[in-house]
Write a protein that holds these residues in place. Structure first.
Motif, PDB file in Angstrom:
ATOM      1  N   ARG A 157      53.520  33.426  23.192  1.00  0.00           N
ATOM      2  CA  ARG A 157      53.757  32.466  24.329  1.00  0.00           C
ATOM      3  C   ARG A 157      53.102  33.273  25.836  1.00  0.00           C
ATOM      4  N   GLU A 158      52.626  32.103  26.668  1.00  0.00           N
ATOM      5  CA  GLU A 158      51.854  32.876  27.794  1.00  0.00           C
ATOM      6  C   GLU A 158      52.880  32.956  28.607  1.00  0.00           C
ATOM      7  N   GLU A 160      53.161  34.887  33.093  1.00  0.00           N
ATOM      8  CA  GLU A 160      52.629  35.277  33.940  1.00  0.00           C
ATOM      9  C   GLU A 160      51.947  36.815  33.630  1.00  0.00           C
ATOM     10  N   VAL A 248      44.018  33.189  58.307  1.00  0.00           N
ATOM     11  CA  VAL A 248      44.380  33.206  56.962  1.00  0.00           C
ATOM     12  C   VAL A 248      43.635  34.452  56.645  1.00  0.00           C
TER      13      VAL A 248
ATOM     14  N   ARG B  15      61.653  39.195  40.501  1.00  0.00           N
ATOM     15  CA  ARG B  15      60.201  38.898  40.616  1.00  0.00           C
ATOM     16  C   ARG B  15      60.194  37.991  41.967  1.00  0.00           C
ATOM     17  N   SER B  98      58.755  29.161  36.678  1.00  0.00           N
ATOM     18  CA  SER B  98      57.725  30.176  36.160  1.00  0.00           C
ATOM     19  C   SER B  98      57.642  30.181  34.690  1.00  0.00           C
ATOM     20  N   ALA B  99      57.176  30.963  33.726  1.00  0.00           N
ATOM     21  CA  ALA B  99      57.405  30.705  32.569  1.00  0.00           C
ATOM     22  C   ALA B  99      58.426  30.859  31.989  1.00  0.00           C
ATOM     23  N   ASP B 200      48.827  37.338  38.763  1.00  0.00           N
ATOM     24  CA  ASP B 200      48.343  36.224  38.220  1.00  0.00           C
ATOM     25  C   ASP B 200      48.096  35.133  39.325  1.00  0.00           C
ATOM     26  N   GLU B 203      50.637  33.300  41.325  1.00  0.00           N
ATOM     27  CA  GLU B 203      51.382  34.233  42.076  1.00  0.00           C
ATOM     28  C   GLU B 203      50.468  34.835  43.442  1.00  0.00           C
ATOM     29  N   ILE B 206      45.733  35.171  47.712  1.00  0.00           N
ATOM     30  CA  ILE B 206      44.541  34.651  47.861  1.00  0.00           C
ATOM     31  C   ILE B 206      43.876  34.439  46.394  1.00  0.00           C
ATOM     32  N   LYS B 259      45.998  26.310  35.581  1.00  0.00           N
ATOM     33  CA  LYS B 259      46.986  26.423  36.515  1.00  0.00           C
ATOM     34  C   LYS B 259      46.996  25.700  37.534  1.00  0.00           C
ATOM     35  N   LEU B 265      44.795  31.015  50.930  1.00  0.00           N
ATOM     36  CA  LEU B 265      43.628  30.964  51.017  1.00  0.00           C
ATOM     37  C   LEU B 265      43.028  30.860  49.542  1.00  0.00           C
TER      38      LEU B 265
END
Ligand SMILES: Cc1cc2nc3c(=O)[nH]c(=O)nc-3n(C[C@H](O)[C@H](O)[C@H](O)COP(=O)(O)OP(=O)(O)OC[C@H]3O[C@@H](n4cnc5c(N)ncnc54)[C@H](O)[C@@H]3O)c2cc1C
Ligand SMILES: Nc1ncnc2c1ncn2[C@@H]1O[C@H](COP(=O)(O)O)[C@@H](O)[C@H]1O
Lengths: 249, 328
Positions: A157-158, A160, A248, B15, B98-99, B200, B203, B206, B259, B265
């Motif tokens: 499973r995926e 992060e 930014v 996290r 999150s996952a 990732d 998260e 930029i 995603k 940014l």
């Protein structure tokens, strides 16, 4: 291998959906509905597992109205053997829908229940894990690789920045993520055959919603931005604006 | 009453999503006069992280220790969380979307028979009641939801809240972890991953995303250089066209079937701006587009655009950013 695949009818991803004028519902007028794209991965996986096992069956199931029959037929056209329409309305949150599906599944024989990871209308990502919990089954969500052998499943499973591997004994629940496989197209023969395959209808009543929809709004329009300039010469001005105007950088 | 925040960690380190979740819980608690309970489930040695949860607003930290919690343990976490929510007067429980949180929250909801609002971007308190706002249809609409069941369960979208210090001296409490081996229906292992320095897309501060305009996977070198110049915390993203072509991994895909991101940014380089791509990034605070076609739809959504050949514009951009960073 006996496999149940839960599928949903959703608006095509191309379609424009908007808040209705009363802001209480979603305007899906003129929208084309399709089989939820993640559910196609689930169906494909089920067909492959059945083919590899050399025997078994693939049953597709949905909770929805009469128009969901069309969605079930698309799944049958891909190669599923039989379909079950649980007639009733879905819930706003996942739990009511999961309860109806769990009820519909109880009493049937299965080794595996497959889902898409997410329905692209509500984007809830809830129903598969909820059905698993209700039926007290092991479960892996957002799965990109699945192996089934000797009554056990290994699912990747995926998460992060990487993957997790989940192992469990069948029967169990798996929710498919893109990348699991490449779904086949329904052949003309498949489409013809789908019309003759069994489609069972059961009135189950409407699912209970534990959430209440107070208001639907469209996202704030992004005002069309500014073309800073053409070619590389525009870059210094862009960087200045990102730093001083947008703050930014 | 209390607002519970699930503090996700990986390998014993909180996290970012955990700090965001505690921040969101603190805000809700303040609006209601409640306190914040953070729950940390893991192996030994998490006391330090518990203190950190106090710094971000937890009044009390419940520590559930077990060697079985080095990795995510879905069934045990579900039972522990559901029990705590029942026993501790919890009005609302917040988890990161999150996952792990997306896997865990529905299980807890099913066990409690409570409604879950997923991937929430804003939590409001109206006349003492919680309301959650969340995108649906890939961000094409936003739903404002009320809760008809108690407690309210919410998973909070990454980056919707910025972690904010709000220090207090949290009470630490160890909770018993008495789940028998029979509850573990699954075994979870973290798979060995290639070392990865970039965050990732979900998260990142930029995101530099590339599309078919880059013409070949080798040309991602240009985007990597730009990302490096921008600094750490910069992720690479991709359109589906290039993921389908096998140029980039699916984990980088931004959009309806990839995603959904909302960084401060976002650079869209050589991306046309199809509706499914926009669905994934339109809530970014600032969008910059580089495209050679002045009529590319991306310019209707971007805050700033440069019309031009990316092979000329991007290297110049990298150079200017390097200069800027050197002067900082
Ligand atoms: C069910 C479904 C789900 C989908 N989900 C997603 C999703 O999650 N994410 C997603 O991204 N897409 C998704 N898509 C695909 C989407 O419709 C588009 O096909 C895709 O986003 C296009 O990718 P692209 O912008 O890279 O390519 P293109 O549309 O081919 O655009 C390339 C752009 O690069 C520009 N360009 C070319 N050369 C240069 C140059 N030298 N310098 C500057 N600019 C240049 C061109 O002008 C053009 O605008 C989905 C489609 C479907 C049907
Ligand atoms: N009404 C429904 N009928 C059958 N399956 C559903 C239904 N709603 C959701 N599902 C399944 O659950 C998955 C995740 O949906 P969701 O939790 O709504 O994002 C979908 O991909 C389907 O496999």
């Amino acid at each position: 291998m006996k496999i149940i695949v839960c599928v949903k009818r959703v608006p095509d991803s191309e379609s424009r959906v908007n808040a209705a004028a009363d802001r209480k519902s979603i305007d899906t007028q003129g929208v084309k509905f399709v089989l939820n794209p993640y559910d196609e991965f689930a169906i494909e996986e089920a067909l492959r597992l059945k083919e590899a096992a050399g025997d078994g069956s693939v049953t597709v199931m949905t909770l929805g109205g009469d128009d969901s029959k069309e969605t079930l037929r698309s799944a049958l056209a891909m190669g599923a053997d039989e379909a079950v329409l649980l007639k009733g309305q879905t819930s706003i949150d996942g739990l009511g829908t999961a309860e109806k599906l769990a009820e519909g599944i109880r009493g049937r024989e299965y080794d595996l229940i497959l889902f898409g990871k997410q329905a692209i209308d509500d984007d809830n990502l809830q129903v598969p894990a909820m059905v698993a919990e209700l039926l007290e089954l092991p479960c892996a969500t957002v799965v990109v690789e699945l192996q089934v052998a000797d009554g056990r499943a290994t699912a990747k499973r995926e998460v992060e920045g990487g993957h997790e591997v989940v192992e469990f004994a069948l029967p169990g629940v798996v929710a498919a993520q893109k990348g699991l496989n490449e779904p086949r197209y329904a052949s003309l023969k498949g489409i013809m055959m789908a019309k003759k395959k069994p489609l069972e209808e059961v009135d189950v009543g409407d699912a209970e919603s534990r959430l209440e929809l107070i208001e639907v709004t469209n996202p704030p329009e992004r005002s069309a931005g500014e073309i800073v300039g053409e070619g590389p010469e525009a870059v210094p001005e862009l960087v200045r604006k990102l730093r001083e105007q947008a703050k930014v950088l | 009453m209390s607002i519970l925040a699930f503090a996700e960690h990986r390998g014993g380190t909180l996290r970012q999503a955990a700090l965001e979740t505690v921040t969101a819980a603190r805000r809700v608690a303040d609006a209601l006069g409640d306190d914040v309970i953070a729950v940390l489930l893991g192996p030994d040695g998490l006391a330090k992280e518990a203190e950190r949860l106090g710094r971000f607003g937890a009044d009390r930290v419940l520590l559930g220790k077990s060697d079985a919690f080095v990795e995510y343990a879905p069934e045990a976490f579900t039972i522990l969380l559901a029990d705590l929510i029942r026993e501790r007067g919890v009005r609302a429980a917040l988890l990161p979307a999150s996952a792990q949180g997306k896997d865990l929250a529905p299980r807890v909801a099913a066990r409690l028979g409570a409604g879950l609002a997923s991937d929430v971007t804003q939590i409001d308190v109206k006349e003492g009641r919680l309301q959650a706002i969340r995108p649906a249809y890939a961000g094409k609409v936003f739903l404002r939801l009320g809760f008809k069941s108690e407690p309210a369960l919410i998973s909070v979208r990454s980056r919707a809240y910025t972690a904010e210090e709000n220090p207090r001296e949290p009470e630490l409490e160890e909770i018993p972890v008495n789940v028998g081996a029979d509850v573990f229906r699954t075994k979870v292992r973290g798979a060995a991953e290639a070392k990865k320095e970039r965050p990732d897309v979900a998260e990142a501060e930029i995101i530099v995303s590339g599309g078919r305009g880059l013409q070949s996977p080798e040309n991602w070198k240009l985007l990597e250089e730009l990302a490096d110049a921008l600094g750490p915390g910069v992720a690479l993203g991709a359109s589906r066209a290039v993921v389908d072509a096998g140029w980039r991994p699916h984990s980088e895909q931004v959009g309806q079937t990839g995603k959904v991101v909302a960084p401060p940014l976002y650079f869209a380089v050589g991306i046309s701006g199809a509706i499914q791509h926009l669905a994934g990034m339109r809530t970014a605070k600032c969008i910059v587009a580089v495209n050679k076609d002045p009529d590319a739809p991306i310019f209707k959504t971007a805050d700033y655009g440069i019309v031009g050949d990316l092979f000329e514009v991007v290297p110049r951009l990298t150079e200017e950013i390097r200069k800027l960073r050197a002067g900082d």
